[in-house]
Design an enzyme around this catalytic site. Structure first.
Site, PDB file in Angstrom:
ATOM      1  N   ASP A 554       0.865  -1.180   0.000  1.00 50.59           N
ATOM      2  CA  ASP A 554       0.000   0.000   0.000  1.00 50.59           C
ATOM      3  C   ASP A 554       0.907   1.237   0.000  1.00 50.59           C
ATOM      4  O   ASP A 554       2.125   1.132   0.178  1.00 50.59           O
ATOM      5  CB  ASP A 554      -0.866  -0.080   1.275  1.00 50.59           C
ATOM      6  N   GLU A 557       2.718   5.138  -3.823  1.00 50.39           N
ATOM      7  CA  GLU A 557       2.716   6.166  -4.882  1.00 50.39           C
ATOM      8  C   GLU A 557       4.031   6.927  -4.947  1.00 50.39           C
ATOM      9  O   GLU A 557       4.421   7.293  -6.067  1.00 50.39           O
ATOM     10  CB  GLU A 557       1.547   7.133  -4.654  1.00 50.39           C
ATOM     11  N   ASP A 631      -9.285   4.004  -1.812  1.00 48.65           N
ATOM     12  CA  ASP A 631     -10.223   4.365  -0.740  1.00 48.65           C
ATOM     13  C   ASP A 631     -11.550   4.907  -1.270  1.00 48.65           C
ATOM     14  O   ASP A 631     -11.780   6.117  -1.286  1.00 48.65           O
ATOM     15  CB  ASP A 631      -9.558   5.383   0.188  1.00 48.65           C
TER      16      ASP A 631
HETATM   17  C1  NOJ Z   1      -4.705   3.234   2.729  1.00 47.32           C
HETATM   18  C2  NOJ Z   1      -5.341   2.111   1.978  1.00 47.32           C
HETATM   19  O1  NOJ Z   1      -5.914   2.585   0.799  1.00 47.32           O
HETATM   20  C3  NOJ Z   1      -6.352   1.426   2.855  1.00 47.32           C
HETATM   21  O2  NOJ Z   1      -6.924   0.367   2.148  1.00 47.32           O
HETATM   22  C4  NOJ Z   1      -5.693   0.937   4.126  1.00 47.32           C
HETATM   23  O3  NOJ Z   1      -6.660   0.371   4.967  1.00 47.32           O
HETATM   24  C5  NOJ Z   1      -5.033   2.103   4.847  1.00 47.32           C
HETATM   25  N1  NOJ Z   1      -4.090   2.728   3.964  1.00 47.32           N
HETATM   26  C6  NOJ Z   1      -4.298   1.655   6.097  1.00 47.32           C
HETATM   27  O4  NOJ Z   1      -3.264   0.816   5.786  1.00 47.32           O
END
Ligand code: NOJ
Length: 974
Positions: A554, A557, A631
């Site tokens: 995660d 970017e 998200d």
């Molecule tokens: C951002 C991610 O997009 C999300 O899916 C994740 O739960 C949070 N970071 C925490 O790691």
């Protein structure tokens, strides 16, 4: 001592504060002003202004870029020359250009800048950055397809232009106009794509900064082009440094952007360039009714609660655009790792000879990248399948997945303890809800130190992993690229002592904020960093992980909470002294790649396919795992938005895609959950996920009838796993999307091109349109052809007409699915707890008889875990119904006797065809038995025939059939 304690406490407080700020931000919608608009991004604004200027003076304007005819040469499929850009003061800047005609029929155009290539430039601010334009994106992205077409021929050349024929039988042609420099790409004599036709080519050459006293920032110093008939001075204000949101980019190389117009002649619709929200048929971006006002932006960024139907950038970037019109598809892949903006305008095209009185339109695009060389690949189709295949040849095909990863994934931020995980696992079994994987988000770690476990809540990771393993289940843990900067953490101290982190513009290790607080970022461009990263994943190093542990990457970017636009400063330095601006969009891919390497070498001799989910991606990421759309929100609108996004991923070469089922932010209503699971059951990657603040929502939490609805939906997904896996196989083999939009499957049906709320699943002929609106219990499905279409749930024959819509009922527990006549697809019908538990189950085949009495389909299976498939350890069957005989044959005509079966193939010997359901069954099946032949034996099997009634198709159930799935067999239906 006191001061260390104090600073530690302060650090913890700061961490809490940063997390709170982030969570708070998460609770409100995207902050538009946190992200740049084109006119806040110097190079975008300059190039848009350049384009406006050029358009305003189109009658008198000539582009200042010319080929020197004498510089041209051609050898072995490659044409090379020098482009000269003439500047006001008479200066001529040299840009070497190479046009490579590839064996695959793809053309590649690369332009570099001689001065920078030779490093004859000066950097400002004592920068240690590289002087060249970035030219290494291909090393990360391109994995094949670069063989030159040595048959390509220059068929004409003089002082004004050259023409080269290439591709099969020379059906493709590139015409190079010298003055000004323009390219035309033709197929069978007709022009489909033009470069610099509108004169927007703009390669910002290197120049020294001249401090001129008293002169305003808007001077036209050294840059106004000789041929440019304009009095308007250029805006230099963003050439030398640039500020946004309180951060200043020092830009030691000055302006370096590369921009060009690309026109798709006679094409009204263009597709691709993920990742954005909005329709798959891309909107215009220069304002007007229903259009965007901003160009589509590609700059991988962590955008909180992103907007729908927006050209705003998201987490990943694939600069591959396709244009479609009836029976013709062409495309361009713009290989730049830098921030890129793409303007799209559609113009009435009176000149197009194909229009025959009809007003056709052409799509004109304008590509603008901040830095690097110009490197563009041109695909001339003519089919969408050609584009997908050729693009995949260059950037790689989807990796064959771990079989479990095609099942259902249960995730939330966060399962709070190892007991919690075990409890969810037990309850899923108790409620007989199938799932394969449970996920751990960042809270499993000890204070966000990756590769560690929180000693209180995850005291027994091994016990947890073992319980999951005993149930055939997997665990995915998150590992992000930011490494907490603390002394008592060996990952951090090693990262720093080995100098494997990203550096700032001064050459010091870069420090920023993310989940752990103060952090450093591993620089995965550095081969040594990859080697080191590999050591961290070994079983003896990442203690607590087992063979059933897989990975989630995660924030790659990268997301930096206190960085400009929530990412890294552009003047940061990576391995090889490349500035972050040069490589930003492939940064996520390099982290994903390092993790892939690490997972593939966890143990000597263990050769298993990694499964790694990534949030950030670029062209080529499909070789490394799955992606999800980040998200989203628990709203109906976000549910609807997920389908075009996933379809777009499919036609853009990265089809292993999903969206957070249920929605990340918020608490979905139960009917939304039901509909989201139904849609999710047709995402290639199906994972439920939820924000830390949201209420628990595992399927069993919902209560009846919703738990039952979700369970039924998951069983539907699981029963179709053999079909899904076969669809993955095609993605792996030739780049076919796993779920397919109408424009891809039916490129002759114009009225279906922009349809992006329904899909075909692989080659199954299953046409699915999930319900994405509240209180809606029927939907209209667009029918692409003249075949018969039958409701999957009821066997009702629909009264369909090609290119018209038909209404399909779908109560809250049903997904609208039609079966297309002429298809055969495999299923496994015994409900089980996981994909692993189904590995050696017998198959059901569903045959949907076409209007002409025929049908065909396929099945691909392998061990779903190792790379033995590459050594022929797989089963690949073609099923065909013709002349009342249903047959199964080896799809590739392999001589199976010559393949020594490994463990999996041996076990598959005993896997058989259980039942065959024939829908739209011929009346000849109205009998008690039919004859099955296989392995030299004939036997009778039972037939249960149900005549057609009240609009329901006739169907017959044959079975138990009992033939081996891996052997040839045939059944006489009449
Ligand atoms: C951002 C991610 O997009 C999300 O899916 C994740 O739960 C949070 N970071 C925490 O790691």
């Amino acid at each position: 001592m006191w001061s260390t304690r104090w600073s530690r406490r302060r650090m913890i407080l700061l961490c809490i504060w940063a997390t709170l700020v982030f969570l708070l931000q998460s609770a409100v919608s995207v902050k538009e002003h946190d992200f740049k608009k084109c006119d806040q991004s110097g190079f975008c604004k300059r190039n848009r202004a350049y384009a406006d200027d050029v358009s305003a003076q189109s009658s008198i304007w000539t582009s200042p870029y010319d080929i020197i005819p004498e510089s041209a040469s051609f050898k072995d499929g490659q044409w090379q020359a020098v482009i000269i850009k003439t500047i006001n003061n008479g200066e001529r800047v040299r840009f070497p250009v190479t046009i490579s005609l590839l064996k695959s029929g793809v053309a590649r155009v690369s332009v570099d800048e001689e001065k920078r290539q030779k490093k004859e430039i000066e950097l400002r601010h004592n920068s240690k950055a590289r002087k060249e334009r970035y030219n290494e994106a291909q090393d990360w992205v391109i994995v094949g397809g670069l063989d030159l077409d040595k048959q390509a021929q220059v068929v004409f050349t003089d002082k004004s232009h050259a023409s080269i024929k290439y591709g099969d039988d020379g059906k493709f042609e590139v015409v190079i106009h010298f003055s000004p420099f323009e390219l035309e790409f033709r197929r069978n004599g007709e022009t489909h794509i033009k470069f610099n036709d509108r004169g927007f080519l703009n390669l910002e050459h290197w120049r020294p900064k001249i401090e001129k006293e008293g002169e305003s920032a808007g001077s036209d110093e050294g840059n106004a082009d000789a041929k440019r008939k304009t009095n308007g001075a250029e805006d230099e204000s963003t050439w030398w440094d640039e500020s946004f949101g309180g951060a200043t980019d020092s830009k030691p190389r000055g302006p370096e952007s590369v921009a060009m117009d690309i026109s798709f002649v006679g094409y009204e619709q263009v597709f691709g360039i993920p990742e954005h929200t909005g329709p798959i048929s891309l909107r215009q971006t220069r304002g007007g009714d229903g259009n965007h006002n901003e160009p589509y932006r590609l700059y991988n960024t962590d955008v909180f609660e992103y907007e729908l139907d927006s050209p705003m950038t998201l987490y990943g970037a694939i600069p591959f655009m396709q244009a479609h019109r009836k029976d013709s598809s062409v495309g361009v892949f713009w290989l730049s790792a830098a921030e890129t903006w793409v303007d799209i305008v559609k113009e009435k095209d009176s000149k197009n000879p194909l229009s025959l009185g009809k007003t056709s339109k052409s799509t004109q695009t304008h590509w603008i990248s901040e830095s690097g060389i110009l490197d563009a690949f041109v695909f001339l189709g003519p089919t969408p399948q050609d584009l997908t295949k050729k693009y995949g040849e260059l950037t790689g095909y989807t990796a064959m997945p771990q079989e479990f990863s095609v099942g259902y994934h249960q995730c939330r931020w966060n399962y709070i303890s190892d007991d919690d995980v075990k409890d969810v696992d037990r309850r899923m079994d108790k409620y007989k809800i199938p799932y394969d994987v449970i996920w751990l988000d960042i809270e499993y770690t000890d204070e966000k130190k990756y590769f560690t476990w929180d000693p209180h809540s995850f005291a027994d990771p091994v016990g947890m992993g073992e319980q999951l393993d005993a149930h055939g289940r997997k665990l995915v843990v998150i590992i992000d690229p930011h490494i907490k900067k603390v002394d008592d953490y060996s990952v951090s101290t090693n990262l720093l002592s080995k100098d494997l982190a990203v550096h700032n513009k001064e050459g010091e290790i870069y420090e920023g904020w993310c989940w752990p607080g103060s952090s450093n970022w591993i620089d995965c461009f550095n081969p040594k960093a990859i080697e080191w990263w590999k050591t961290l994943f070994r079983y003896d190093s990442f203690k607590g992980t087992l063979a059933n542990t897989f990975l989630w990457n995660d924030m790659n970017e990268p997301s930096v909470f206190n960085g400009p636009e929530t990412t890294m400063p552009k003047d940061n330095l990576h391995f090889g002294q490349w500035e972050h601006r040069d490589i930003h969009n492939i940064n996520g891919l390099t982290f994903h790649n390092a993790s892939w390497e690490a997972m593939a070498s966890r143990k000597k001799g263990e050769r298993r396919r990694p499964f790694i989910l990534t949030r950030s991606f670029y062209a080529g990421s499909q070789r490394l795992g799955a992606m999800w759309t980040g998200d989203n929100q628990a709203t109906w609108e976000h549910l609807a938005a997920s389908i075009p996004m996933i379809l777009n991923q499919g036609i853009s070469g990265f089809p292993f895609a999903g969206a957070d089922v249920g929605g990340f932010f918020g608490n979905p209503e139960k009917d939304l959950m039901a509909r989201w699971y139904q849609a999710g059951a047709f995402y290639p990657f199906m994972r439920a996920h939820a924000h830390i603040d949201s209420r628990r929502r595992e399927p069993y939490m919902l209560g009846e009838p919703y738990t039952e609805i979700l369970t039924k939906t998951l069983r539907l997904r699981y029963s179709l796993l053999p079909a899904w896996y076969t669809a993955f196989f095609y993605a792996n083999r030739d780049g076919s999307p796993i779920v397919r939009p109408m424009v891809w499957t039916h490129p002759s049906e114009e009225s279906g091109f922009s349809i992006d709320d329904q899909l075909f699943l692989g080659t199954t002929g299953l046409l699915v349109k999930p319900i994405v609106e509240k209180d809606k219990f029927s939907t209209d499905i667009w029918i692409p052809d003249d075949e018969i279409y039958i409701d999957y749930n009821t066997y009702q024959v629909l009264k369909t007409q090609k290119a018209k819509r038909v209404t399909v009922e779908a109560a809250i527990d049903a997904v609208p699915i039609l079966m297309r006549g002429g298809s055969i697809f495999p299923r496994r019908d015994i409900p089980r707890r996981s994909a692993a538990a189904m590995r050696f189950d017998d198959y059901t085949l569903v045959v949907v008889v076409a209007k002409d009495g025929s049908a065909e389909g396929d099945l691909y299976a392998d061990d779903g875990d190792t790379f033995d498939n590459e050594k022929g350890q797989y089963i690949y069957r073609k099923f065909r119904l013709a002349d009342n005989v249903l047959q199964s044959t080896e799809a590739e005509g392999r001589d199976l006797k010559s393949i020594k079966p490994g463990e999996w193939l041996q076990a598959m010997r005993e896997v058989r065809v259980d039942r065959i359901t024939i829908v739209n069954a011929p009346a000849s099946l109205d009998r008690k038995e039919c004859q099955v032949q296989s392995e030299g034996r004939a036997q009778s099997v039972k037939v249960e025939y149900h005549a057609a009634e009240k609009g329901r198709a006739a169907f017959a159930v044959i079975g138990r059939v009992g033939v081996r799935i891996g052997e040839d067999w045939s059944i006489q239906l009449a």
